[in-house]
Design a protein around this motif. Structure first.
Motif, PDB file in Angstrom:
ATOM      1  N   MET A 190      -1.456  -5.546  -5.332  1.00 25.11           N
ATOM      2  CA  MET A 190      -1.975  -6.237  -4.140  1.00 25.11           C
ATOM      3  C   MET A 190      -1.880  -7.747  -4.311  1.00 25.11           C
ATOM      4  N   CYS A 200       0.833  -1.211   0.000  1.00 27.53           N
ATOM      5  CA  CYS A 200       0.000   0.000   0.000  1.00 27.53           C
ATOM      6  C   CYS A 200       0.868   1.262   0.000  1.00 27.53           C
ATOM      7  N   SER A 214       0.216   4.011  -2.664  1.00 24.30           N
ATOM      8  CA  SER A 214       0.159   5.404  -2.240  1.00 24.30           C
ATOM      9  C   SER A 214       1.067   6.268  -3.117  1.00 24.30           C
ATOM     10  N   SER A 238      -3.377  -1.127  -8.918  1.00 20.75           N
ATOM     11  CA  SER A 238      -3.442  -1.453  -7.489  1.00 20.75           C
ATOM     12  C   SER A 238      -3.799  -2.917  -7.286  1.00 20.75           C
ATOM     13  N   THR A 278      -7.404   1.475   0.026  1.00 25.13           N
ATOM     14  CA  THR A 278      -7.416   0.032  -0.199  1.00 25.13           C
ATOM     15  C   THR A 278      -8.036  -0.623   1.032  1.00 25.13           C
TER      16      THR A 278
END
Ligand code: F6P
Ligand code: MN
Length: 333
Positions: free
Chosen positions: A74, A34, A38, A70, A127
Protein backbone atom coordinates in the motif's frame (compact mmCIF):
# COMPACT_ATOMS: atom_id res chain seq x y z
CA UNK A 1 -25.41 -7.49 -19.31
CA UNK A 2 -22.45 -5.13 -19.46
CA UNK A 3 -21.04 -3.37 -16.41
CA UNK A 4 -19.14 -0.11 -16.21
CA UNK A 5 -15.47 -0.51 -15.24
CA UNK A 6 -13.93 1.42 -12.35
CA UNK A 7 -11.88 3.49 -14.79
CA UNK A 8 -14.97 4.36 -16.85
CA UNK A 9 -16.91 5.33 -13.73
CA UNK A 10 -14.09 7.59 -12.50
CA UNK A 11 -13.75 9.24 -15.93
CA UNK A 12 -17.48 9.88 -15.98
CA UNK A 13 -17.24 11.44 -12.50
CA UNK A 14 -14.45 13.70 -13.76
CA UNK A 15 -16.59 14.86 -16.67
CA UNK A 16 -19.95 15.24 -14.94
CA UNK A 17 -19.05 16.13 -11.36
CA UNK A 18 -15.56 17.59 -11.62
CA UNK A 19 -13.76 14.78 -9.77
CA UNK A 20 -10.09 15.88 -9.81
CA UNK A 21 -7.96 13.73 -12.12
CA UNK A 22 -5.40 13.40 -9.27
CA UNK A 23 -8.07 11.69 -7.18
CA UNK A 24 -8.86 9.33 -10.05
CA UNK A 25 -5.18 8.47 -10.16
CA UNK A 26 -5.07 7.73 -6.44
CA UNK A 27 -8.24 5.63 -6.43
CA UNK A 28 -6.86 3.59 -9.34
CA UNK A 29 -3.55 3.11 -7.49
CA UNK A 30 -5.42 1.81 -4.45
CA UNK A 31 -7.59 -0.45 -6.62
CA UNK A 32 -4.52 -1.84 -8.40
CA UNK A 33 -2.50 -2.54 -5.28
CA UNK A 34 -5.50 -4.13 -3.55
CA UNK A 35 -5.73 -6.52 -6.49
CA UNK A 36 -2.17 -7.57 -5.60
CA UNK A 37 -3.05 -7.86 -1.91
CA UNK A 38 -6.11 -9.91 -2.85
CA UNK A 39 -3.86 -12.23 -4.83
CA UNK A 40 -1.42 -12.63 -1.90
CA UNK A 41 -4.35 -13.27 0.46
CA UNK A 42 -5.80 -15.88 -1.90
CA UNK A 43 -2.56 -17.89 -1.89
CA UNK A 44 -2.80 -18.23 1.88
CA UNK A 45 -0.58 -20.92 3.34
CA UNK A 46 0.75 -21.77 -0.14
CA UNK A 47 2.61 -18.47 -0.25
CA UNK A 48 4.28 -19.08 3.10
CA UNK A 49 2.98 -15.74 4.25
CA UNK A 50 0.68 -16.83 7.05
CA UNK A 51 1.74 -16.73 10.67
CA UNK A 52 3.93 -14.42 12.66
CA UNK A 53 6.40 -11.94 11.18
CA UNK A 54 9.99 -12.41 12.24
CA UNK A 55 9.95 -16.19 11.93
CA UNK A 56 11.81 -18.11 9.28
CA UNK A 57 10.44 -20.62 6.80
CA UNK A 58 12.08 -23.94 5.96
CA UNK A 59 14.42 -22.30 3.46
CA UNK A 60 15.63 -19.98 6.19
CA UNK A 61 14.01 -16.96 4.51
CA UNK A 62 12.28 -14.43 6.66
CA UNK A 63 8.50 -14.87 6.64
CA UNK A 64 6.35 -11.80 6.65
CA UNK A 65 2.87 -11.54 7.98
CA UNK A 66 0.26 -10.65 5.40
CA UNK A 67 -0.49 -7.41 7.19
CA UNK A 68 3.17 -6.37 6.95
CA UNK A 69 3.24 -7.29 3.25
CA UNK A 70 -0.02 -5.41 2.64
CA UNK A 71 1.33 -2.35 4.43
CA UNK A 72 4.47 -2.32 2.30
CA UNK A 73 2.49 -2.76 -0.91
CA UNK A 74 0.00 0.00 0.00
CA UNK A 75 2.72 2.41 1.04
CA UNK A 76 4.72 1.91 -2.13
CA UNK A 77 1.65 2.27 -4.33
CA UNK A 78 0.18 5.42 -2.79
CA UNK A 79 3.50 7.24 -2.43
CA UNK A 80 4.32 6.21 -5.99
CA UNK A 81 1.04 7.62 -7.32
CA UNK A 82 2.61 11.08 -7.39
CA UNK A 83 -0.45 12.72 -5.76
CA UNK A 84 0.07 11.73 -2.09
CA UNK A 85 2.13 13.99 0.17
CA UNK A 86 2.18 11.50 3.07
CA UNK A 87 0.56 8.27 4.19
CA UNK A 88 -0.29 6.92 7.63
CA UNK A 89 -1.16 3.38 8.59
CA UNK A 90 -2.25 1.21 11.47
CA UNK A 91 1.06 -0.60 11.00
CA UNK A 92 3.30 2.48 11.45
CA UNK A 93 3.77 4.75 14.49
CA UNK A 94 4.09 7.89 12.38
CA UNK A 95 3.18 9.08 8.92
CA UNK A 96 5.60 8.64 6.03
CA UNK A 97 6.00 11.65 3.74
CA UNK A 98 6.62 11.35 0.00
CA UNK A 99 10.02 12.43 -1.26
CA UNK A 100 10.50 16.19 -1.16
CA UNK A 101 9.72 17.94 -4.43
CA UNK A 102 6.49 19.40 -5.70
CA UNK A 103 3.25 19.87 -3.76
CA UNK A 104 0.96 16.84 -3.76
CA UNK A 105 -2.75 17.31 -3.03
CA UNK A 106 -3.64 14.37 -0.76
CA UNK A 107 -2.92 12.56 2.49
CA UNK A 108 -4.07 8.97 2.88
CA UNK A 109 -4.54 6.81 5.99
CA UNK A 110 -5.19 3.10 5.82
CA UNK A 111 -5.64 -0.11 7.71
CA UNK A 112 -3.77 -2.38 5.28
CA UNK A 113 -5.41 -5.60 6.47
CA UNK A 114 -8.37 -5.21 8.78
CA UNK A 115 -9.60 -8.22 10.75
CA UNK A 116 -6.21 -9.87 10.89
CA UNK A 117 -7.40 -12.55 13.34
CA UNK A 118 -9.42 -13.87 10.38
CA UNK A 119 -6.39 -14.31 8.11
CA UNK A 120 -5.36 -17.73 9.36
CA UNK A 121 -8.90 -19.12 9.31
CA UNK A 122 -9.80 -18.10 5.74
CA UNK A 123 -12.58 -15.66 6.65
CA UNK A 124 -13.13 -12.24 5.03
CA UNK A 125 -10.62 -9.44 5.66
CA UNK A 126 -9.98 -6.17 3.87
CA UNK A 127 -8.05 -2.94 3.31
CA UNK A 128 -9.67 0.28 4.59
CA UNK A 129 -8.62 3.74 3.34
CA UNK A 130 -9.40 7.39 3.98
CA UNK A 131 -8.17 10.22 1.73
CA UNK A 132 -7.84 13.75 3.14
CA UNK A 133 -6.73 17.02 1.58
CA UNK A 134 -3.11 18.04 2.16
CA UNK A 135 -3.46 21.21 4.26
CA UNK A 136 -0.14 22.60 3.02
CA UNK A 137 -0.30 25.02 0.10
CA UNK A 138 3.37 24.41 -0.62
CA UNK A 139 5.68 21.38 -0.98
CA UNK A 140 6.33 21.16 2.80
CA UNK A 141 6.54 17.63 4.18
CA UNK A 142 3.38 16.80 6.17
CA UNK A 143 3.63 15.63 9.78
CA UNK A 144 1.26 13.53 11.91
CA UNK A 145 -0.57 16.73 12.96
CA UNK A 146 -1.60 17.41 9.37
CA UNK A 147 -3.67 14.21 9.43
CA UNK A 148 -5.72 15.36 12.43
CA UNK A 149 -8.71 16.52 10.37
CA UNK A 150 -12.29 15.48 11.18
CA UNK A 151 -13.90 12.77 9.05
CA UNK A 152 -16.17 15.30 7.39
CA UNK A 153 -13.10 16.58 5.50
CA UNK A 154 -12.48 13.25 3.72
CA UNK A 155 -12.52 13.48 -0.09
CA UNK A 156 -12.72 9.75 -0.73
CA UNK A 157 -13.06 6.78 1.64
CA UNK A 158 -13.76 3.09 1.36
CA UNK A 159 -12.40 -0.40 1.49
CA UNK A 160 -11.53 -3.45 -0.54
CA UNK A 161 -12.88 -6.68 0.95
CA UNK A 162 -11.17 -10.01 0.30
CA UNK A 163 -13.88 -12.61 0.70
CA UNK A 164 -15.52 -15.13 -1.60
CA UNK A 165 -15.38 -12.17 -3.99
CA UNK A 166 -13.00 -9.22 -3.94
CA UNK A 167 -15.02 -6.02 -3.95
CA UNK A 168 -14.08 -2.35 -3.80
CA UNK A 169 -16.58 -0.07 -2.07
CA UNK A 170 -16.09 3.68 -1.76
CA UNK A 171 -17.56 7.16 -1.79
CA UNK A 172 -16.36 10.47 -3.17
CA UNK A 173 -19.30 12.21 -1.49
CA UNK A 174 -22.00 11.32 -4.04
CA UNK A 175 -23.37 8.05 -2.70
CA UNK A 176 -21.67 4.68 -2.27
CA UNK A 177 -20.54 2.54 -5.19
CA UNK A 178 -19.58 -1.13 -5.11
CA UNK A 179 -17.30 -2.77 -7.70
CA UNK A 180 -16.61 -6.49 -8.00
CA UNK A 181 -13.23 -7.75 -9.23
CA UNK A 182 -13.85 -9.94 -12.26
CA UNK A 183 -11.36 -12.84 -11.90
CA UNK A 184 -11.58 -13.54 -15.64
CA UNK A 185 -9.77 -10.36 -16.65
CA UNK A 186 -8.91 -8.65 -13.32
CA UNK A 187 -11.10 -5.59 -13.91
CA UNK A 188 -13.31 -4.00 -11.27
CA UNK A 189 -16.92 -3.83 -12.52
CA UNK A 190 -19.69 -1.65 -11.08
CA UNK A 191 -22.14 -4.10 -9.52
CA UNK A 192 -24.03 -1.73 -7.13
CA UNK A 193 -24.20 1.89 -8.30
CA UNK A 194 -26.12 3.35 -5.35
CA UNK A 195 -25.87 1.41 -2.09
CA UNK A 196 -28.55 2.25 0.52
CA UNK A 197 -28.97 1.03 4.10
CA UNK A 198 -32.58 0.74 5.34
CA UNK A 199 -33.39 2.87 8.43
CA UNK A 200 -34.76 -0.15 10.28
CA UNK A 201 -32.81 -3.30 11.12
CA UNK A 202 -33.35 -6.85 12.25
CA UNK A 203 -29.69 -7.82 12.67
CA UNK A 204 -27.07 -6.56 15.13
CA UNK A 205 -23.35 -7.12 15.65
CA UNK A 206 -21.52 -6.69 18.93
CA UNK A 207 -18.94 -8.79 20.78
CA UNK A 208 -21.17 -10.08 23.58
CA UNK A 209 -18.21 -11.58 25.46
CA UNK A 210 -17.57 -8.01 26.68
CA UNK A 211 -21.10 -7.65 28.06
CA UNK A 212 -20.04 -7.44 31.71
CA UNK A 213 -17.80 -4.46 30.90
CA UNK A 214 -20.39 -2.43 28.95
CA UNK A 215 -21.72 0.89 30.11
CA UNK A 216 -25.40 1.16 31.13
CA UNK A 217 -26.80 2.61 27.84
CA UNK A 218 -25.29 -0.22 25.79
CA UNK A 219 -26.55 -2.87 28.26
CA UNK A 220 -30.04 -1.39 28.08
CA UNK A 221 -30.06 -1.29 24.27
CA UNK A 222 -28.78 -4.87 23.87
CA UNK A 223 -31.13 -6.21 26.58
CA UNK A 224 -34.03 -4.76 24.63
CA UNK A 225 -32.85 -6.37 21.39
CA UNK A 226 -32.40 -9.72 23.14
CA UNK A 227 -35.90 -9.52 24.63
CA UNK A 228 -37.18 -9.70 21.05
CA UNK A 229 -40.93 -9.99 20.45
CA UNK A 230 -41.67 -10.12 24.16
CA UNK A 231 -39.83 -6.84 24.94
CA UNK A 232 -40.29 -3.16 24.20
CA UNK A 233 -39.01 -3.55 20.64
CA UNK A 234 -41.79 -6.00 19.81
CA UNK A 235 -39.76 -8.00 17.25
CA UNK A 236 -36.99 -10.59 17.19
CA UNK A 237 -33.43 -9.66 16.18
CA UNK A 238 -30.72 -11.86 14.72
CA UNK A 239 -27.05 -11.56 15.69
CA UNK A 240 -23.76 -11.83 13.73
CA UNK A 241 -20.09 -11.31 14.67
CA UNK A 242 -17.40 -11.79 12.01
CA UNK A 243 -14.64 -10.03 14.01
CA UNK A 244 -13.53 -7.97 11.02
CA UNK A 245 -15.02 -4.50 10.87
CA UNK A 246 -14.66 -4.44 7.11
CA UNK A 247 -16.86 -7.53 6.79
CA UNK A 248 -19.47 -6.27 9.28
CA UNK A 249 -19.73 -2.97 7.41
CA UNK A 250 -19.96 -4.80 4.12
CA UNK A 251 -22.81 -6.94 5.42
CA UNK A 252 -24.65 -3.83 6.60
CA UNK A 253 -24.20 -2.14 3.21
CA UNK A 254 -25.52 -5.29 1.52
CA UNK A 255 -28.48 -6.17 3.76
CA UNK A 256 -28.76 -3.69 6.61
CA UNK A 257 -28.23 -3.90 10.37
CA UNK A 258 -26.24 -2.21 13.13
CA UNK A 259 -22.63 -2.74 14.23
CA UNK A 260 -21.25 -1.65 17.59
CA UNK A 261 -17.87 -1.57 19.26
CA UNK A 262 -18.60 0.47 22.38
CA UNK A 263 -16.16 1.79 24.91
CA UNK A 264 -16.32 -0.19 28.13
CA UNK A 265 -15.23 -0.10 31.76
CA UNK A 266 -12.02 -2.11 31.46
CA UNK A 267 -9.61 0.71 30.72
CA UNK A 268 -11.17 4.17 31.06
CA UNK A 269 -8.25 5.69 29.15
CA UNK A 270 -9.30 3.73 26.03
CA UNK A 271 -12.41 5.18 24.43
CA UNK A 272 -13.22 2.03 22.45
CA UNK A 273 -11.15 -0.41 20.39
CA UNK A 274 -11.43 0.82 16.84
CA UNK A 275 -9.24 3.55 15.40
CA UNK A 276 -10.76 6.83 14.36
CA UNK A 277 -8.58 7.81 11.42
CA UNK A 278 -8.48 4.63 9.33
CA UNK A 279 -11.40 2.53 10.61
CA UNK A 280 -14.21 4.64 12.08
CA UNK A 281 -13.96 7.73 9.83
CA UNK A 282 -13.98 6.01 6.43
CA UNK A 283 -16.70 3.54 7.48
CA UNK A 284 -18.80 6.33 9.01
CA UNK A 285 -18.69 8.37 5.83
CA UNK A 286 -19.73 5.32 3.81
CA UNK A 287 -22.65 4.84 6.20
CA UNK A 288 -23.81 8.45 5.97
CA UNK A 289 -23.49 8.36 2.19
CA UNK A 290 -25.68 5.23 2.16
CA UNK A 291 -28.38 6.94 4.26
CA UNK A 292 -27.27 5.32 7.54
CA UNK A 293 -25.69 6.86 10.67
CA UNK A 294 -22.47 6.56 12.71
CA UNK A 295 -21.89 7.96 16.19
CA UNK A 296 -19.63 7.38 19.19
CA UNK A 297 -22.76 7.25 21.36
CA UNK A 298 -22.82 11.03 21.73
CA UNK A 299 -22.04 12.73 18.45
CA UNK A 300 -21.53 12.00 14.78
CA UNK A 301 -18.13 10.34 14.34
CA UNK A 302 -17.46 12.56 11.32
CA UNK A 303 -17.53 15.67 13.56
CA UNK A 304 -14.89 14.43 16.03
CA UNK A 305 -11.71 16.54 16.01
CA UNK A 306 -8.89 13.99 16.15
CA UNK A 307 -6.15 14.56 18.70
CA UNK A 308 -3.89 11.62 17.85
CA UNK A 309 -3.14 9.65 14.72
CA UNK A 310 -3.95 6.30 16.34
CA UNK A 311 -6.83 7.57 18.49
CA UNK A 312 -9.50 5.04 19.44
CA UNK A 313 -13.21 5.68 19.41
CA UNK A 314 -16.48 3.99 20.33
CA UNK A 315 -18.50 3.08 17.23
CA UNK A 316 -22.23 2.64 16.63
CA UNK A 317 -22.97 2.47 12.93
CA UNK A 318 -25.64 1.34 10.50
CA UNK A 319 -29.44 1.56 10.35
CA UNK A 320 -30.39 5.18 11.14
CA UNK A 321 -33.23 4.41 13.57
CA UNK A 322 -31.15 1.93 15.58
CA UNK A 323 -28.08 4.17 15.81
CA UNK A 324 -30.27 7.09 16.83
CA UNK A 325 -31.94 4.99 19.54
CA UNK A 326 -28.71 3.71 21.12
CA UNK A 327 -27.23 7.23 20.89
CA UNK A 328 -30.29 8.67 22.65
CA UNK A 329 -29.77 6.19 25.50
CA UNK A 330 -26.26 7.64 25.99
CA UNK A 331 -27.31 11.25 25.85
CA UNK A 332 -30.23 10.63 28.23
CA UNK A 333 -27.76 9.45 30.89
O1 F6P B 1 -9.21 -3.85 13.71
C1 F6P B 1 -9.79 -4.23 14.87
C2 F6P B 1 -10.73 -5.41 14.69
O2 F6P B 1 -10.06 -6.53 14.15
C3 F6P B 1 -11.97 -5.10 13.85
O3 F6P B 1 -11.79 -5.35 12.49
C4 F6P B 1 -13.01 -6.01 14.45
O4 F6P B 1 -14.32 -5.46 14.32
C5 F6P B 1 -12.60 -6.10 15.89
O5 F6P B 1 -11.23 -5.73 15.97
C6 F6P B 1 -12.79 -7.48 16.47
O6 F6P B 1 -12.69 -7.40 17.81
P1 F6P B 1 -12.79 -8.66 18.82
O7 F6P B 1 -11.40 -9.17 18.91
O8 F6P B 1 -13.28 -8.04 20.10
O9 F6P B 1 -13.74 -9.65 18.24
MN1 MN C 1 -8.44 -3.08 11.72
Amino acid sequence: MSYQTLQQWLEQEEQTNGLPSELTRLVLSVADVCREISYEVSKGALAGVLGVAGTENVQGEEQKKLDVISNELMMKAVLGSGVVAACASEEMDHCVPAQAGERRPYLICFDPLDGSSNIDINVSIGTIFSILPNPHEDAASPTDDDFLQPGNRQVCAGYVIYGPQTQMVFTVGRGVVMFTLNPDDNTYLLTSPNVQVPAQAKEFAINCSNMRHWEAPVKRYIDELLAGKTGVRGKDYNMRWIAAMVAEVHRILCRGGIFMYPRDNRDPSKPGKLRLMYEANPMSWLMEQAGARATNGHESILNIRPEKLHQRVAVFLGAAEEVERVTSYHTAD
